[in-house]
Design a protein around this motif. Structure first.
Motif, short mmCIF file in Angstrom:
data_model
loop_
_atom_site.label_atom_id
_atom_site.label_comp_id
_atom_site.label_asym_id
_atom_site.label_seq_id
_atom_site.Cartn_x
_atom_site.Cartn_y
_atom_site.Cartn_z
N VAL A 109 0.85 -1.19 0.00
CA VAL A 109 0.00 0.00 0.00
C VAL A 109 0.89 1.24 0.00
N GLY A 110 0.44 2.29 -0.68
CA GLY A 110 1.26 3.50 -0.83
C GLY A 110 1.12 4.52 0.27
N SER A 111 0.56 4.14 1.41
CA SER A 111 0.39 5.08 2.53
C SER A 111 1.71 5.71 2.92
N GLY A 112 1.68 7.00 3.23
CA GLY A 112 2.87 7.71 3.68
C GLY A 112 3.55 8.51 2.59
N ALA A 113 3.24 8.23 1.33
CA ALA A 113 3.89 8.96 0.24
C ALA A 113 3.43 10.41 0.19
N ASP A 114 2.14 10.64 0.30
CA ASP A 114 1.62 12.02 0.24
C ASP A 114 2.05 12.83 1.44
N GLU A 115 2.04 12.22 2.63
CA GLU A 115 2.42 12.94 3.84
C GLU A 115 3.88 13.38 3.80
N GLN A 116 4.76 12.55 3.25
CA GLN A 116 6.19 12.84 3.26
C GLN A 116 6.67 13.62 2.04
N CYS A 117 5.85 13.64 0.99
CA CYS A 117 6.31 14.28 -0.25
C CYS A 117 5.39 15.40 -0.73
N ALA A 118 4.57 15.93 0.18
CA ALA A 118 3.72 17.09 -0.10
C ALA A 118 2.74 16.81 -1.25
N GLY A 119 1.92 15.77 -1.05
CA GLY A 119 0.99 15.37 -2.10
C GLY A 119 -0.43 15.87 -1.92
N TYR A 120 -0.75 16.47 -0.78
CA TYR A 120 -2.12 16.92 -0.54
C TYR A 120 -2.31 18.38 -0.94
N GLY A 121 -3.55 18.73 -1.27
CA GLY A 121 -3.86 20.11 -1.63
C GLY A 121 -3.57 21.08 -0.50
N ARG A 122 -3.80 20.62 0.74
CA ARG A 122 -3.56 21.52 1.88
C ARG A 122 -2.07 21.86 2.02
N HIS A 123 -1.20 21.01 1.47
CA HIS A 123 0.23 21.32 1.52
C HIS A 123 0.54 22.56 0.68
N LYS A 124 -0.09 22.63 -0.48
CA LYS A 124 0.12 23.82 -1.32
C LYS A 124 -0.45 25.07 -0.64
N THR A 125 -1.60 24.90 0.03
CA THR A 125 -2.20 26.03 0.75
C THR A 125 -1.26 26.52 1.85
N LYS A 126 -0.71 25.59 2.64
CA LYS A 126 0.21 25.97 3.72
C LYS A 126 1.47 26.61 3.16
N TYR A 127 1.93 26.12 2.03
CA TYR A 127 3.12 26.71 1.42
C TYR A 127 2.86 28.16 1.01
N ARG A 128 1.69 28.41 0.44
CA ARG A 128 1.36 29.77 0.02
C ARG A 128 1.16 30.70 1.20
#
Length: 672
Positions: free
Chosen positions: A522-541
């Motif tokens: 299962v690919g769990s952990g990839a989005d959390e560690q590599c900035a894969g969620y939309g909220r990551h872009k929001t936090k970055y901005r």
């Protein structure tokens, strides 16, 4: 492994305030919300190879010596083999009563074993010659040596038997042990690499140790004693009756079955049992123990050394030159021959170091024991499939599938489990079919089995109720949608496109197929560690690199509670074991050592800057088409979220206005 449980009764449990939630320090009582048999039935549903149970019965003993234990214990042997799997016909092990007038308390252990390692069948609970008892659900991939034909639980039992009790509050005698192999239980558990949850009875000190690994990759639920049920209970999964609505199953605090369980926080705990000076009743004191391995503590802190780039560093990473692109394509040819084990990448660089770590992680999680190979051969169907991939055709699952091809012997086929709630029109079904074609280009000799699992939410009445019990204590619509998709995918009851025969104008003929694999990557952990969620872009901005890093850190430190326990329970229910290559300790360490601006570039569009480093890894593997696909969560890619929104809120628009994903489901009547 498969699942574990313990029921502690007849003991007044003292839980300190340092634990996450306050509890009622209840005296022993006869009011029970869940029976022993319900707990065993929940574990038996997982389709284990064996299920066993043992009772540790505790008696009070008068003694004038301070040095002598005033508690003696005995083991209730229920059957000669300790196997109570036959209770599907109505036969059960002894429940928690009838132990005699001198019995003060007992610990009832249940162990369900899906055996994936070792040469000989193993039945849990394990017990050694000194009266120590272990139920274990996990895999050891490092820290302790376990050969390919050894069983993790049996090896761990040997090491635990050599541990002293210096960290136990009930241990008052000075420990005389020293030397190699005589560490405390927390010392030993701190060095294990891999997912685990365990419950261990240390006979010499009358201490029960329990806990789960530092990232929570194996489920372990806890019920701390309350006025409604004074027992201490631990289990891998809650019984289905958790969701039965009944007004008489609510305690005086208003807490009923729905709030009975909580996810046990990651860590190591002990319950040291002694007698009360006041009334000579049995009392157990719970302690939370710190991890002692500094490397593990650093990983759990999830501190990255390079968060904010300097100007010249940002300028250098804006775009790669054509020459660098050519170097990356050349590096894609550096592959590990199938079945020969991990090798070091020959081209130095950041993405190459991550590829090496991921390759070794998948290799560790796809090594087959002699026993498991024998089980696989018994289920052979057009090429046996011991390992499957939870497959959307997206970036993460494609990387895992390509690496699995490198690590698994060519004689095995690979199952790609894909679920859709919109037939052939769901985005994940479309990308999965495209993904198989790309995998066939880089691995034409492998037989890829795309298992297409079609579902209709309107017909999943009993299945929905059951999955609600699996995701418990999570209870939002988003949890249910993800849980249903994972449960159906892991069940693997779908269709294969038969490549050997044509089906007329419709193309290849579809054949009914049932997955036979017992391991699911299962690919769990990839989005959390590599900035894969939309909220990551929001936090970055909003907060630039520091804000992005803090959001990713928060994701990793709560993944045990929000994701992994739920996912483990939903997948294990089908007799399969979930393994998470992106959450391997060495992969996490490798990613933390990489500067954040090399992980992601969120100034770039979706499909380019998010999970930038994984897109580079995909290109190294020759997966150029998937390297530009945007992120899609399983609930959206399978279209279960759309169907759920229409069913429960009337439309997607109404669901969005109500923030449907975070809306809690309070009982079966609210979602059926």
């Amino acid at each position: 492994m498969c699942g574990i449980a313990v029921i502690v009764s007849g003991i007044r449990v003292d839980v300190p305030d340092v634990l996450p939630d306050p509890v009622f320090h209840a005296p022993p009582s006869d009011q029970l919300l869940f029976s022993v048999d319900e707990t065993k039935a929940a574990l038996r549903r997982r389709g284990p190879d064996s299920l066993g149970c043992k009772n540790v019965v505790l008696h009070y003993k008068n003694s004038s010596s301070v040095e002598e234990q005033n508690i003696v214990s005995s083991i209730e042997q229920e059957e000669a083999t300790g196997d109570c799997l036959s209770s599907t016909s109505g036969e059960t092990c002894k429940a928690d009563n009838g132990f005699g007038i001198n019995s003060l308390g007992h610990l009832y252990f249940v162990g369900a074993t899906l055996q994936l390692r070792g040469m000989d069948p193993v039945v849990q609970p394990l017990m050694d010659a000194f009266g120590n008892i272990l139920v274990y659900n996990g895999e050891i991939f490092g820290g302790i040596h376990v050969s390919s034909n050894s069983n993790d639980g049996e090896i761990l039992m040997q090491y635990l038997g050599s541990c002293c009790a210096c960290s136990s509050s009930g241990h008052t005698i000075t420990c005389s042990r020293s030397g190699k192999g005589q560490n405390s239980v927390p010392d030993l558990l701190s060095i294990i690499k891999g997912p685990w949850a365990l419950i261990y009875w240390q006979h010499s000190t009358k201490t029960m140790w329990f806990g789960r690994d530092g990232f929570g990759r194996r489920s372990l639920l806890v019920h701390w004693p309350t006025s409604g049920d004074s027992r201490l209970l631990l289990t891998s999964v809650s019984p289905p009756s958790s969701l039965h609505e009944s007004s008489d199953l609510v305690d005086e605090s208003g807490m009923g079955k729905l709030n009975f369980w909580e996810e046990l926080s990651c860590g190591v705990y002990s319950l040291s049992i002694h007698t009360s000076n006041a009334d000579e009743n049995l009392v157990g004191k719970v302690e939370h123990h710190e991890w002692t391995n500094p490397n593990l503590k650093e990983l759990i802190k999830w501190e990255r050394t390079s968060v904010e780039p300097k100007y010249e560093e940002l300028h250098n990473i804006c775009r790669k030159t054509p020459c660098e692109q050519q170097d990356m394509q050349s590096a894609a040819l550096v592959k590990m021959p199938s079945g020969l084990g991990p090798v070091q990448a020959s081209v130095p660089g950041i993405s190459e170091s991550l590829l090496t770590a991921l390759r070794e992680s998948v290799a560790r999680r796809s090594t087959l024991s002699t026993l498991d190979q024998a089980v696989t051969r018994r289920h052979e169907n057009g090429g046996s499939s011991p390992v499957a991939v939870l497959f959307s055709g997206g970036l993460d699952s494609m990387i895992i599938a390509a690496l699995l091809d490198e690590c698994l012997e060519p004689k095995y086929s690979i199952e790609l489990l894909n679920v859709s709630f919109d037939g052939q029109l769901a985005p994940d079904r479309i990308s999965a079919r495209a993904g198989v074609k790309e995998l066939q280009k880089i691995a034409p000799l492998r037989r890829w089995k795309l298992v297409e699992i079609d579902a209709d939410l309107l017909t999943l009445t009993s299945e929905t109720k059951h999955v609600m019990s699996l995701i418990n204590p999570a209870r939002t619509y988003m949890d249910l949608n993800i849980g249903l998709a994972l449960w159906l995918a892991a069940n693997g009851n779908g269709w294969l496109n038969d490549e050997s025969s044509k089906g007329g104008d419709a193309g290849y003929q579809r054949l009914k197929y049932k997955s036979t694999s017992r391991i699911v990557l299962v690919g769990s952990g990839a989005d959390e560690q590599c900035a894969g969620y939309g909220r990551h872009k929001t936090k970055y901005r909003q907060g630039s690199w520091v804000g992005l890093n803090e959001e990713m850190k928060l994701d990793m430190q709560r993944i045990w509670k929000r994701n992994l326990g739920r996912d483990d329970r939903c997948i294990a229910d089908s007799g399969k074991e979930a393994r998470f290559p992106f959450l391997d300790e060495d992969v996490i360490k490798t990613l933390l050592d990489i500067p954040l601006w090399e992980i992601a570039d969120l100034d770039q569009p979706s499909g380019i800057g998010d999970k930038k480093i994984l897109r580079e890894v995909a290109r190294l593997l020759g997966l150029h088409e998937v390297a530009v696909l945007p992120k899609r969560a399983i609930q959206f890619g399978s279209r279960i979220a759309r169907e759920s929104n229409r069913r429960n809120f009337g439309s997607n628009r109404a669901a969005n206005q109500a923030s449907a994903g975070s809306v809690a489901i309070y009982g079966p009547s609210s979602f059926m």
